[in-house]
Scaffold this motif. Structure first.
Motif, PDB file in Angstrom:
ATOM      1  N   PRO B 454      96.430 182.429  -1.728  1.00 24.17           N
ATOM      2  CA  PRO B 454      96.952 181.514  -0.721  1.00 24.17           C
ATOM      3  C   PRO B 454      98.349 181.933  -0.291  1.00 24.17           C
ATOM      4  O   PRO B 454      99.147 182.406  -1.101  1.00 24.17           O
ATOM      5  CB  PRO B 454      96.973 180.167  -1.456  1.00 24.17           C
ATOM      6  CG  PRO B 454      96.957 180.505  -2.897  1.00 24.17           C
ATOM      7  CD  PRO B 454      96.235 181.793  -3.033  1.00 24.17           C
ATOM      8  N   ALA B 455      98.571 181.794   1.010  1.00 24.49           N
ATOM      9  CA  ALA B 455      99.878 182.190   1.530  1.00 24.49           C
ATOM     10  C   ALA B 455     100.941 181.246   0.988  1.00 24.49           C
ATOM     11  O   ALA B 455     100.823 180.040   1.102  1.00 24.49           O
ATOM     12  CB  ALA B 455      99.858 182.145   3.049  1.00 24.49           C
ATOM     13  N   GLU B 456     101.927 181.844   0.380  1.00 28.39           N
ATOM     14  CA  GLU B 456     102.992 181.020  -0.175  1.00 28.39           C
ATOM     15  C   GLU B 456     104.230 181.180   0.678  1.00 28.39           C
ATOM     16  O   GLU B 456     104.419 182.215   1.307  1.00 28.39           O
ATOM     17  CB  GLU B 456     103.311 181.469  -1.615  1.00 28.39           C
ATOM     18  CG  GLU B 456     102.250 181.037  -2.599  1.00 28.39           C
ATOM     19  CD  GLU B 456     102.555 181.552  -3.987  1.00 28.39           C
ATOM     20  OE1 GLU B 456     103.751 181.636  -4.323  1.00 28.39           O
ATOM     21  OE2 GLU B 456     101.607 181.876  -4.709  1.00 28.39           O
ATOM     22  N   PRO B 457     105.052 180.151   0.721  1.00 27.76           N
ATOM     23  CA  PRO B 457     106.304 180.334   1.457  1.00 27.76           C
ATOM     24  C   PRO B 457     107.176 181.357   0.732  1.00 27.76           C
ATOM     25  O   PRO B 457     106.978 181.613  -0.461  1.00 27.76           O
ATOM     26  CB  PRO B 457     106.931 178.942   1.419  1.00 27.76           C
ATOM     27  CG  PRO B 457     106.317 178.259   0.246  1.00 27.76           C
ATOM     28  CD  PRO B 457     104.952 178.843   0.079  1.00 27.76           C
ATOM     29  N   GLY B 458     108.074 181.952   1.449  1.00 26.63           N
ATOM     30  CA  GLY B 458     108.942 182.955   0.828  1.00 26.63           C
ATOM     31  C   GLY B 458     108.470 184.356   1.174  1.00 26.63           C
ATOM     32  O   GLY B 458     107.613 184.546   2.036  1.00 26.63           O
ATOM     33  N   LEU B 459     109.038 185.311   0.477  1.00 26.89           N
ATOM     34  CA  LEU B 459     108.804 186.705   0.823  1.00 26.89           C
ATOM     35  C   LEU B 459     107.575 187.254   0.100  1.00 26.89           C
ATOM     36  O   LEU B 459     107.248 186.836  -1.000  1.00 26.89           O
ATOM     37  CB  LEU B 459     110.027 187.544   0.438  1.00 26.89           C
ATOM     38  CG  LEU B 459     111.305 187.276   1.230  1.00 26.89           C
ATOM     39  CD1 LEU B 459     112.469 187.986   0.594  1.00 26.89           C
ATOM     40  CD2 LEU B 459     111.134 187.704   2.679  1.00 26.89           C
ATOM     41  N   ARG B 460     106.900 188.195   0.763  1.00 27.67           N
ATOM     42  CA  ARG B 460     105.772 188.891   0.152  1.00 27.67           C
ATOM     43  C   ARG B 460     106.194 190.349  -0.048  1.00 27.67           C
ATOM     44  O   ARG B 460     106.673 191.005   0.881  1.00 27.67           O
ATOM     45  CB  ARG B 460     104.564 188.804   1.089  1.00 27.67           C
ATOM     46  CG  ARG B 460     103.384 189.648   0.675  1.00 27.67           C
ATOM     47  CD  ARG B 460     102.365 189.729   1.821  1.00 27.67           C
ATOM     48  NE  ARG B 460     101.316 190.695   1.510  1.00 27.67           N
ATOM     49  CZ  ARG B 460     100.630 191.367   2.431  1.00 27.67           C
ATOM     50  NH1 ARG B 460     100.865 191.179   3.709  1.00 27.67           N
ATOM     51  NH2 ARG B 460      99.700 192.240   2.078  1.00 27.67           N
ATOM     52  N   LEU B 461     106.019 190.833  -1.270  1.00 30.40           N
ATOM     53  CA  LEU B 461     106.427 192.209  -1.585  1.00 30.40           C
ATOM     54  C   LEU B 461     105.250 193.162  -1.383  1.00 30.40           C
ATOM     55  O   LEU B 461     104.134 192.896  -1.810  1.00 30.40           O
ATOM     56  CB  LEU B 461     106.911 192.309  -3.035  1.00 30.40           C
ATOM     57  CG  LEU B 461     107.170 193.738  -3.544  1.00 30.40           C
ATOM     58  CD1 LEU B 461     108.420 194.320  -2.917  1.00 30.40           C
ATOM     59  CD2 LEU B 461     107.277 193.772  -5.053  1.00 30.40           C
ATOM     60  N   ILE B 462     105.543 194.276  -0.731  1.00 27.05           N
ATOM     61  CA  ILE B 462     104.566 195.355  -0.588  1.00 27.05           C
ATOM     62  C   ILE B 462     105.161 196.577  -1.287  1.00 27.05           C
ATOM     63  O   ILE B 462     106.317 196.913  -1.055  1.00 27.05           O
ATOM     64  CB  ILE B 462     104.345 195.704   0.905  1.00 27.05           C
ATOM     65  CG1 ILE B 462     103.953 194.464   1.695  1.00 27.05           C
ATOM     66  CG2 ILE B 462     103.324 196.809   1.061  1.00 27.05           C
ATOM     67  CD1 ILE B 462     104.154 194.623   3.183  1.00 27.05           C
ATOM     68  N   THR B 463     104.395 197.217  -2.160  1.00 25.77           N
ATOM     69  CA  THR B 463     104.844 198.503  -2.696  1.00 25.77           C
ATOM     70  C   THR B 463     103.861 199.549  -2.195  1.00 25.77           C
ATOM     71  O   THR B 463     102.671 199.291  -2.090  1.00 25.77           O
ATOM     72  CB  THR B 463     104.877 198.519  -4.230  1.00 25.77           C
ATOM     73  OG1 THR B 463     103.585 198.184  -4.712  1.00 25.77           O
ATOM     74  CG2 THR B 463     105.892 197.533  -4.775  1.00 25.77           C
ATOM     75  N   TYR B 464     104.386 200.712  -1.872  1.00 24.58           N
ATOM     76  CA  TYR B 464     103.510 201.756  -1.327  1.00 24.58           C
ATOM     77  C   TYR B 464     103.924 203.103  -1.898  1.00 24.58           C
ATOM     78  O   TYR B 464     105.107 203.345  -2.153  1.00 24.58           O
ATOM     79  CB  TYR B 464     103.573 201.777   0.204  1.00 24.58           C
ATOM     80  CG  TYR B 464     104.945 202.045   0.788  1.00 24.58           C
ATOM     81  CD1 TYR B 464     105.876 201.023   0.923  1.00 24.58           C
ATOM     82  CD2 TYR B 464     105.314 203.329   1.183  1.00 24.58           C
ATOM     83  CE1 TYR B 464     107.136 201.264   1.438  1.00 24.58           C
ATOM     84  CE2 TYR B 464     106.571 203.576   1.700  1.00 24.58           C
ATOM     85  CZ  TYR B 464     107.476 202.547   1.834  1.00 24.58           C
ATOM     86  OH  TYR B 464     108.728 202.794   2.337  1.00 24.58           O
ATOM     87  N   PRO B 465     102.941 203.994  -2.138  1.00 26.10           N
ATOM     88  CA  PRO B 465     103.283 205.323  -2.648  1.00 26.10           C
ATOM     89  C   PRO B 465     104.130 206.063  -1.625  1.00 26.10           C
ATOM     90  O   PRO B 465     103.811 206.055  -0.438  1.00 26.10           O
ATOM     91  CB  PRO B 465     101.932 206.017  -2.830  1.00 26.10           C
ATOM     92  CG  PRO B 465     100.893 205.028  -2.509  1.00 26.10           C
ATOM     93  CD  PRO B 465     101.513 203.826  -1.891  1.00 26.10           C
ATOM     94  N   SER B 466     105.213 206.672  -2.061  1.00 29.24           N
ATOM     95  CA  SER B 466     106.117 207.261  -1.082  1.00 29.24           C
ATOM     96  C   SER B 466     105.606 208.616  -0.627  1.00 29.24           C
ATOM     97  O   SER B 466     104.911 209.322  -1.339  1.00 29.24           O
ATOM     98  CB  SER B 466     107.530 207.362  -1.643  1.00 29.24           C
ATOM     99  OG  SER B 466     107.707 208.594  -2.277  1.00 29.24           O
ATOM    100  N   LEU B 467     105.975 208.943   0.575  1.00 29.66           N
ATOM    101  CA  LEU B 467     105.543 210.201   1.181  1.00 29.66           C
ATOM    102  C   LEU B 467     106.026 211.400   0.376  1.00 29.66           C
ATOM    103  O   LEU B 467     105.319 212.381   0.223  1.00 29.66           O
ATOM    104  CB  LEU B 467     106.100 210.257   2.609  1.00 29.66           C
ATOM    105  CG  LEU B 467     105.780 211.484   3.450  1.00 29.66           C
ATOM    106  CD1 LEU B 467     104.309 211.542   3.760  1.00 29.66           C
ATOM    107  CD2 LEU B 467     106.573 211.458   4.726  1.00 29.66           C
ATOM    108  N   SER B 468     107.225 211.309  -0.155  1.00 31.05           N
ATOM    109  CA  SER B 468     107.787 212.465  -0.853  1.00 31.05           C
ATOM    110  C   SER B 468     107.369 212.536  -2.313  1.00 31.05           C
ATOM    111  O   SER B 468     107.198 213.623  -2.844  1.00 31.05           O
ATOM    112  CB  SER B 468     109.312 212.413  -0.813  1.00 31.05           C
ATOM    113  OG  SER B 468     109.761 212.395   0.496  1.00 31.05           O
TER     114      SER B 468
END
Lengths: 156, 856
Positions: B454-468
């Motif tokens: 469920p969508a919660e108020p506040g920030l949502r963190l995304i982590t992604y594998p870096s290009l380098s």
């Protein structure tokens, strides 16, 4: 003034050209290339196909010297290197500056004799740097043969 | 005395020469020939060995260039089905793994005091075997190693106790495929055949499954007119590359997206269960299944997991779970680690065995069923290390010959008749690929919608594998640390992307130290305020923040692997600004450096040819060739492969964070990226970029100001830079409008054995010398030599500079502008062709083809 200048230059030139270090084995180019007339490219075969002329491997020397002159003191030294499987550390006589890229192959292909740059090696018992291999020499030869003298031919 | 100036100079010269002759060098140079020369080697000529890249699970084919027994450059194998000749930045940096100064040199055994101590191989083997026996049943954890090594591990511990651990394992996509099609495998994506490609949070041009092959496929599709759409909360590099970025939650967009009735549709999902299932149904509806999305081949990642929990006796083979899955080894009683480097896992291990890097090893890898890639050592090992397979054979007391023979026996089963010839051919080809029977997928059931958090108020963190740095395994390569991130332009650091609105609410500015907290932990890093991320989201690249991974990676940035994606909080810590980014303005200020057009591609009729401008001065004359380059900005994906390839080829030093901060980065080719708002109202942020390198101008501003003629113009249209003439006035760099020149402010040292990587065909520049792109003059000279041997003129395509060779999308074309039929001359006449700062009348030899933003 001119006189003294000439003497000074000659002395400096003699000093610079006298470089002829002792080698771990007293290899004589005079015997090999002079007396027996073995082709330079027989041992320095890299000059035919690559930028570097190359120094023959111990195995290559032993190809002949297993039989030839096997009891001579210098050849005994060679055989010791071979049996111990250690390379021979020759002292470099002809040195190319770091910022120059010389390629043997096209020069050999054009039929330029090795002696034109390396001097009469076939007469030398001990190799010595007979004349300066400086840029003036390269450029004047390139000019006289109408070959490119673009900087990028040698400097990269 | 009639001394004149010349005599004076002569005396001065002689005096100093005599003086110099007095100082002897420490030792004269030695010439040390071989005792027995290796076969096939001719000193001064290069040998090429084909092998397989193991820097990520994609399994691209490589060719290693070897001079005098040392690898100094890797390039893509043009015959390889996965990458077809290109290779990414991380693949290029494989040589920096091989020559890494922080490689393990001996086995290590933990002593009674709990410290790792160097030990002999026999001692370490004994300690490992005893420890494993005490701790119970052995579990082996490795990366994706489908092939001989996997067979070997499974003969030892059985398939059930072998865990294929990949921090990025795409489990959500496989699970969605299983639920919708009954096939729990990653799909084979045929980008080249697609006409409309819609990506839902899938960064296919960066790290997604097989990015080099995908970049090539997408470039091919675009040449045929394909359109690229990206939906997701971040303007990732792939989103920036797309014709249209739909900002927002890709899960929502995927569920409501209406595919057009069009052939050649292809939708791709990121690793998220909701998106993956919605995209499968979307592809099914649009008829993409069994066309652009296929299931003929299974992926080596199919059995992999990103969640790791082990106990008892554990053997970790060349992977780093202690970094990417914190606490995963906490329950293990005894850990043996096989690794070429010191890592967080070796620090947690009881016995450590140093193993070969992939460029020194035998091996094979099957990234997709039927694509059998071979690995062969391109050089003798740098240190006293062993094959991972041989260590496993000894540890498990397996009845197997040495690993190389084991591998050969396994390959004998693939092709029993005439095996020796098959083996030799496969080594030369880089592997063996076979056709596989078609496997049709059909929707088996309409599964229930996965429950979204469920969508919660506040920030949502995304982590992604870096290009380098991908999942962190490439972080110990200095070239990749110094490679600016294409979007943020940041070097040697990690960051958290945050939208200006969110940043303003917390009082955060770019570069400030912040703390990001989630339910599973918190990290401190620098903030990057950026309109390319949607309000309500923050994003952190993975791969940095190592504690024990050599001098280049340790202590750089923060490790986001411990943070769970989802709700997060951010807090300002301090106002320091220690984020180092290259590049200047984010805006082009109307100078049209990186151009993009929204004009529809002209079909059919040939475009009008551009007229050369008239000049008062006679043009330069060229002997036979005028070298030129064309860079297709519509194909370029900004991946940075060319930049790292240039470092490898041209002996470019790594300056380090402090010196980059002072503007002293040494790269000869760089990515310049600019932000802009789309022309339509309410259009999201757009990013355009160009590659900037020496433009080899015909009217070069640098040449005219050099007092010593170190910068000169040659007969082939190149702006030469002669290092031994250069006295370092830096006038040329000041006069270069492209800022293409780099000055050596320092004598850069390379810690041993990194200096083994140096290209012997290129001068290593010293302090006080100016340098810049040479169009890989050494390759031009080499190609001319080759042509001379074959008694012919150079043909188009004979010379390929390192940047053009490495480009996964084949965006860079090099050749002779004086030959109207050459590819580069044809490109330069295209309608899209332009030159940067044409108005300065520098007449550059580099032509850019402007990027197209294709609208529906």
């Amino acid at each position: 003034m001119r006189y003294w200048l000439g003497i000074l230059m000659a002395a400096a030139a003699a000093f610079a050209q006298a470089f002829s270090p002792d080698q771990p084995i007293a290899f004589s180019h005079k015997i090999h290339a002079g007396d027996y007339r073995i082709q330079c490219l027989y041992c320095h075969s890299g000059a035919r196909r690559s930028p570097v002329s190359g120094i023959p491997s111990v195995q290559f020397c032993m190809g002949c010297h297993r039989q030839v002159a096997a009891s001579k003191p210098e050849i005994v030294k060679l055989r010791q290197y071979w049996e111990r499987k250690t390379p021979i550390r020759w002292t470099k006589v002809v040195k190319e500056p770091d910022f120059v890229f010389f390629n043997h192959y096209p020069h050999v292909k054009k039929g330029i004799r090795c002696q034109e740059c390396h001097g009469p090696v076939e007469t030398m018992v001990k190799v010595r740097l007979d004349h300066n291999l400086n840029m003036d020499r390269c450029v004047s030869c390139h000019r006289s043969r109408q070959v490119s003298v673009d900087c990028y031919v040698c400097h990269r | 005395m009639d001394k004149n100036r010349r005599d004076f100079l002569k005396i001065l010269g002689i005096g100093s020469a005599a003086g110099m002759a007095g100082c002897s060098k420490s030792a004269p140079d030695a010439l040390v020939p071989y005792v027995v020369p290796p076969e096939e080697m001719v000193r001064g000529n290069a040998l090429w060995f084909r092998t397989t890249c193991r820097e990520c699970p994609a399994g691209c084919g490589l060719e290693a260039r070897v001079r005098e027994g040392r690898v100094h450059k890797v390039e893509g194998n043009p015959e390889h089905p996965v990458n077809g000749g290109g290779v990414c930045a991380r693949g290029q940096a494989a040589v920096q793994g091989l020559y890494n100064p922080d490689r393990l040199r001996t086995p290590l055994v933990r002593d009674k005091g709990g410290k790792l101590q160097p030990a002999s191989w026999e001692e370490a083997e004994k300690a490992a075997q005893e420890g494993l026996a005490r701790a119970g049943a052995v579990t082996v954890v490795s990366g994706a190693v489908r092939g001989a090594l996997e067979d070997l591990i499974r003969t030892w511990v059985g398939p059930a106790r072998h865990i294929t651990y990949e921090p990025v394992a795409y489990e959500a996509i496989r699970e969605a495929n299983r639920r919708v099609f009954g096939i729990g495998s990653l799909p084979v994506l045929r980008f080249a055949e697609a006409k409309l490609i819609v990506l839902f949070g899938a960064d296919v041009l960066e790290t997604y499954i097989s990015p080099v092959g995908y970049a090539r496929g997408i470039a091919e599709a675009r040449r045929k007119g394909a359109r690229l759409v990206y939906a997701g909360p971040r303007l990732s590099l792939t989103a920036a590359r797309a014709d249209e970025w739909i900002p927002g939650d890709e899960r929502q967009i995927a569920r409501t997206y209406q595919p057009p009735a069009q052939e050649g549709f292809l939708a791709v999902a990121g690793n998220d269960p909701v998106t993956a299932q919605a995209v499968n149904l979307l592809n099914q509806r649009a008829g993409a299944i069994n066309r652009t999305v296929r299931f003929d081949r299974e992926s080596a990642l199919d059995g992999a997991t990103s969640r790791l929990e082990v106990s008892g006796a554990v053997v970790v083979v060349d992977t780093n779970p202690a970094y990417s899955a914190p606490h995963s080894l906490d329950q293990a009683r005894f850990v043996v680690c096989l690794s070429p480097f010191q890592t967080e896992t070796t620090e947690a291990a009881h016995v450590v065995f140093p193993i070969h890097t992939p460029l020194e090893s035998w091996g094979d890898y099957e990234p997709w069923t039927g694509i059998h890639c071979l690995q062969q050592p391109a050089m003798t090992p740098v240190f006293d290390t062993r094959e991972a397979g041989d260590v496993i054979i000894r540890l498990g007391n397996l009845k197997a010959p040495v690993f190389r023979e084991y591998l050969k026996e396994r390959w004998r089963k693939l092709h029993p008749q005439d095996f020796d010839a098959f083996w030799a051919e496969s080594l030369m080809r880089g592997g063996w690929w076979r056709e596989v029977p078609e496997r049709k997928a059909a929707q088996v059931l309409r599964p229930p919608e996965p429950v979204a958090a469920p969508a919660e108020p506040g920030l949502r963190l995304i982590t992604y594998p870096s290009l380098s740095h991908f999942d962190g395994r490439s972080a110990n390569r200095a070239w990749l640390q110094e490679l600016p991130d294409p979007v943020t332009q940041v070097v040697w650091d990690s960051w958290v992307e945050i939208h200006p609105e969110d940043a303003a609410r917390h009082g955060i500015r770019t570069g400030n130290r912040v703390r990001v907290t989630t339910g599973s932990g918190s990290i401190e890093t620098a903030a990057y305020v950026y309109r390319g991320i949607q309000p309500g989201n923050i994003a952190i690249p993975l791969g940095q923040g190592h504690t024990h991974y050599g001098r280049y990676a340790s202590g750089v940035g923060a490790n986001a692997f411990g943070l769970a994606q989802g709700p997060a909080a951010i807090q300002l810590l301090s106002r320091t600004r220690d984020l180092v980014a290259v590049g200047g303005s984010d805006l082009q200020h109307g100078r049209e450096i990186a151009r993009a057009t929204t004009r529809p591609p002209s079909g059919g009729s040939p475009p009008p040819e551009k007229q050369e401008e008239l000049s008062l001065y006679p043009p330069h004359s060229h002997d036979q060739y005028r070298w030129g380059m064309a860079i297709d900005l519509d194909a370029c994906t900004a991946c940075g492969a060319c930049i790292v390839a240039c470092y490898a080829e041209n002996n470019i030093p790594v300056a380090g964070k402090e010196r980059v901060a002072a503007g002293r980065i040494m790269s000869w080719i760089r990515l310049e990226r600019f932000f802009g708002q789309g022309s339509r109202p309410a259009e999201p942020l757009q990013m355009d970029w160009t590659l900037m390198l020496c433009q080899q101008c015909d009217n070069a501003p640098c040449e005219a100001v050099c007092p010593v003629y170190a910068a000169y113009h040659n007969k082939e249209g190149l702006n030469g830079q002669i290092y031994n003439r250069c006295v370092g006035t830096r006038y040329c760099a000041n006069n270069c409008p492209y800022r293409a020149r780099r000055f050596n402010w320092f004598q850069y040292e390379r810690p041993a054995p990194e200096d083994w990587q140096l290209n012997p065909d290129v001068t290593v520049r010293t302090k006080g010398v100016m340098e810049k792109c040479t169009f890989c003059i050494q390759r031009i000279v080499e190609a001319k030599d080759r042509a001379r041997r074959e008694n012919r003129r150079l043909a188009d395509g004979d010379v390929t500079p390192a940047c053009a060779q490495s480009c996964p999308a084949q965006a860079i074309v090099f050749g002779n502008l004086d030959d109207p039929a050459s590819r580069v001359a044809r490109a330069a006449r295209q309608e899209r062709a332009y030159r940067v700062f044409e108005e300065l009348n520098t007449r550059p030899a580099v032509t850019y083809l402007e990027r197209e933003r294709r609208r529906v």
